[in-house]
Write a protein that holds these residues in place. Structure first.
Motif, PDB file in Angstrom:
ATOM      1  N   GLU A 128      52.098 -48.778  56.199  1.00 15.05           N
ATOM      2  CA  GLU A 128      51.813 -48.723  54.765  1.00 15.05           C
ATOM      3  C   GLU A 128      50.567 -49.543  54.513  1.00 15.05           C
ATOM      4  O   GLU A 128      50.318 -50.540  55.191  1.00 15.05           O
ATOM      5  CB  GLU A 128      52.948 -49.371  53.957  1.00 15.05           C
ATOM      6  N   LYS A 129      49.809 -49.140  53.513  1.00 12.47           N
ATOM      7  CA  LYS A 129      48.710 -49.991  53.099  1.00 12.47           C
ATOM      8  C   LYS A 129      49.162 -50.806  51.898  1.00 12.47           C
ATOM      9  O   LYS A 129      49.631 -50.251  50.908  1.00 12.47           O
ATOM     10  CB  LYS A 129      47.483 -49.162  52.735  1.00 12.47           C
ATOM     11  N   VAL A 186      50.440 -52.830  56.872  1.00 15.82           N
ATOM     12  CA  VAL A 186      51.697 -53.428  57.306  1.00 15.82           C
ATOM     13  C   VAL A 186      52.504 -52.354  58.021  1.00 15.82           C
ATOM     14  O   VAL A 186      52.765 -51.292  57.461  1.00 15.82           O
ATOM     15  CB  VAL A 186      52.498 -53.954  56.095  1.00 15.82           C
ATOM     16  N   GLY A 187      52.871 -52.631  59.265  1.00 12.21           N
ATOM     17  CA  GLY A 187      53.584 -51.613  60.018  1.00 12.21           C
ATOM     18  C   GLY A 187      54.535 -52.199  61.034  1.00 12.21           C
ATOM     19  O   GLY A 187      54.572 -53.409  61.260  1.00 12.21           O
ATOM     20  N   THR A 188      55.314 -51.316  61.631  1.00 13.62           N
ATOM     21  CA  THR A 188      56.238 -51.765  62.660  1.00 13.62           C
ATOM     22  C   THR A 188      55.990 -50.995  63.946  1.00 13.62           C
ATOM     23  O   THR A 188      55.556 -49.848  63.934  1.00 13.62           O
ATOM     24  CB  THR A 188      57.710 -51.551  62.251  1.00 13.62           C
ATOM     25  N   TYR A 200      60.941 -52.928  57.536  1.00  9.20           N
ATOM     26  CA  TYR A 200      62.118 -52.567  58.314  1.00  9.20           C
ATOM     27  C   TYR A 200      61.678 -51.649  59.451  1.00  9.20           C
ATOM     28  O   TYR A 200      60.943 -50.694  59.218  1.00  9.20           O
ATOM     29  CB  TYR A 200      63.137 -51.839  57.445  1.00  9.20           C
ATOM     30  N   SER A 201      62.153 -51.957  60.647  1.00  9.05           N
ATOM     31  CA  SER A 201      61.795 -51.119  61.790  1.00  9.05           C
ATOM     32  C   SER A 201      62.584 -49.813  61.742  1.00  9.05           C
ATOM     33  O   SER A 201      63.675 -49.759  61.178  1.00  9.05           O
ATOM     34  CB  SER A 201      62.108 -51.858  63.091  1.00  9.05           C
ATOM     35  N   PHE A 202      62.034 -48.774  62.338  1.00 13.54           N
ATOM     36  CA  PHE A 202      62.784 -47.521  62.431  1.00 13.54           C
ATOM     37  C   PHE A 202      63.914 -47.723  63.435  1.00 13.54           C
ATOM     38  O   PHE A 202      63.701 -48.234  64.531  1.00 13.54           O
ATOM     39  CB  PHE A 202      61.875 -46.366  62.870  1.00 13.54           C
ATOM     40  N   PRO A 203      65.144 -47.356  63.068  1.00 17.24           N
ATOM     41  CA  PRO A 203      66.303 -47.621  63.923  1.00 17.24           C
ATOM     42  C   PRO A 203      66.165 -46.968  65.300  1.00 17.24           C
ATOM     43  O   PRO A 203      65.536 -45.907  65.417  1.00 17.24           O
ATOM     44  CB  PRO A 203      67.465 -46.968  63.164  1.00 17.24           C
ATOM     45  N   ASP A 204      66.735 -47.595  66.317  1.00 19.22           N
ATOM     46  CA  ASP A 204      66.674 -46.966  67.634  1.00 19.22           C
ATOM     47  C   ASP A 204      67.690 -45.822  67.717  1.00 19.22           C
ATOM     48  O   ASP A 204      68.518 -45.639  66.831  1.00 19.22           O
ATOM     49  CB  ASP A 204      66.845 -47.985  68.756  1.00 19.22           C
ATOM     50  N   ALA A 205      67.580 -45.076  68.793  1.00 25.36           N
ATOM     51  CA  ALA A 205      68.367 -43.843  68.922  1.00 25.36           C
ATOM     52  C   ALA A 205      69.867 -44.099  68.804  1.00 25.36           C
ATOM     53  O   ALA A 205      70.595 -43.298  68.218  1.00 25.36           O
ATOM     54  CB  ALA A 205      68.044 -43.173  70.260  1.00 25.36           C
TER      55      ALA A 205
END
Length: 282
Positions: A24-25, A31-33, A143-148
DNA sequence: TCTCAGGGGCGAT
DNA sequence: ATCGCCCCTGAG
């Protein structure tokens, strides 16, 4: 923040151009994960300001992720094959291919089907906010993208309710398969592009285009240009191909013409044609 | 308020 | 090879 001198790097186009959906800007900052790391970046001409969380000053992670060792100028030089790409490389400058996490890329691109970049980003963010891990710094959070494993534990209903729509069953099944095939995938990563593509298209919801996106953005196979509508338009409008030519033949055209770094050429031409003023059809 | 296509893929024909 | 249809959102 830490500083890094780097020439020919366009953060805006690299982070927000559609190869990744976890950025995201926020004001001047990006700002990123990346996996369970929060990364904050700012660009100041030929300088990148950066910080990583929760592990601070993780330069190794940053350099790897941003692909800073990539020989950009050599590559650009190697693809100067005609006037179109020459003009495009003058206008569009500094796009790199990120070294993203394979699982995240696979799941995110399943979500990209029949959706705009903006739409995918929102969906990825909604899922992350609800089911991902919070990573904080003093100036930002994400927030990080959830793992599998986490995605696999969700029901199709939950995924639909958060906005995945018809992609919900694809995403859930993919997450389950990622968990199940964990060991196999480790070995697969060194296989031929063809073998990997065959494996990827065995997922429900992954066809030619999304498989190619995963190969390029999740596995660094730069000898492919994923064919979205814009990459197709490039072939039709610039290089005179018949719109009826099928996916594989168009894809082979890119690889034969631009060679081992066709992904870079594709990204540049994609950005270029997408930003050209267009007359409305119909 | 309404319409429409969106950086696809599936399943039926 | 072609064609509805899938779910939801932002843009017009």
């Amino acid at each position: 923040m830490n500083k890094l001198d780097i020439e020919n790097y366009n953060l805006e186009q690299t982070l927000l151009g559609g190869q990744s959906f976890t950025w995201e800007k926020e004001g001047e900052a990006y700002v990123g994960t990346h996996k369970d790391n929060l990364i904050i970046l700012k660009q100041n001409a030929n300088q990148i300001l950066w910080q990583t969380y929760p592990v601070l000053n993780n330069e190794k992670l940053l350099k790897e992720y941003l692909n800073l060792e990539f020989k950009y100028l050599d590559t650009i030089q190697a693809i100067q094959k005609d006037e179109y790409i020459k003009i495009a490389t003058k206008e569009i400058h500094g796009i790199r291919i990120l070294n993203q996490d394979f699982e995240t890329v696979l799941m995110n691109f399943i979500l990209s089907s029949h959706k705009s970049v903006k739409g995918v980003r929102k969906l990825v963010k909604d899922i992350s906010r609800r089911y991902g891990k919070l990573i904080k710094s003093e100036q930002a959070y994400a927030y990080s993208f959830p793992d599998a494993k986490v995605i696999a534990s969700l029901s199709e209903k939950e995924l639909r309710e958060i906005g995945a729509g018809f992609r919900a069953p694809y995403l859930k099944a993919a997450a389950e398969k990622l968990v199940k095939d964990q060991e196999y995938i480790k070995r697969l990563k060194s296989s031929s592009t063809k073998e990997i593509k065959e494996y990827l298209t065995s997922y429900k919801g992954i066809g030619d285009k999304i498989a190619d996106c995963i190969l390029v953005f999740g596995l660094g196979r730069l000898d492919i240009t994923p064919l979205d509508i814009w990459a197709k338009r490039v072939l039709i409008e610039f290089y005179g191909l018949d719109p009826k030519v099928n996916y594989l033949d168009m894809s082979n055209w890119y690889t034969n013409y631009f060679g081992i770094n066709t992904a870079i050429a594709g990204q540049i031409l994609f950005e270029y044609i997408r930003n050209l003023p267009r007359v409305k059809q119909k």
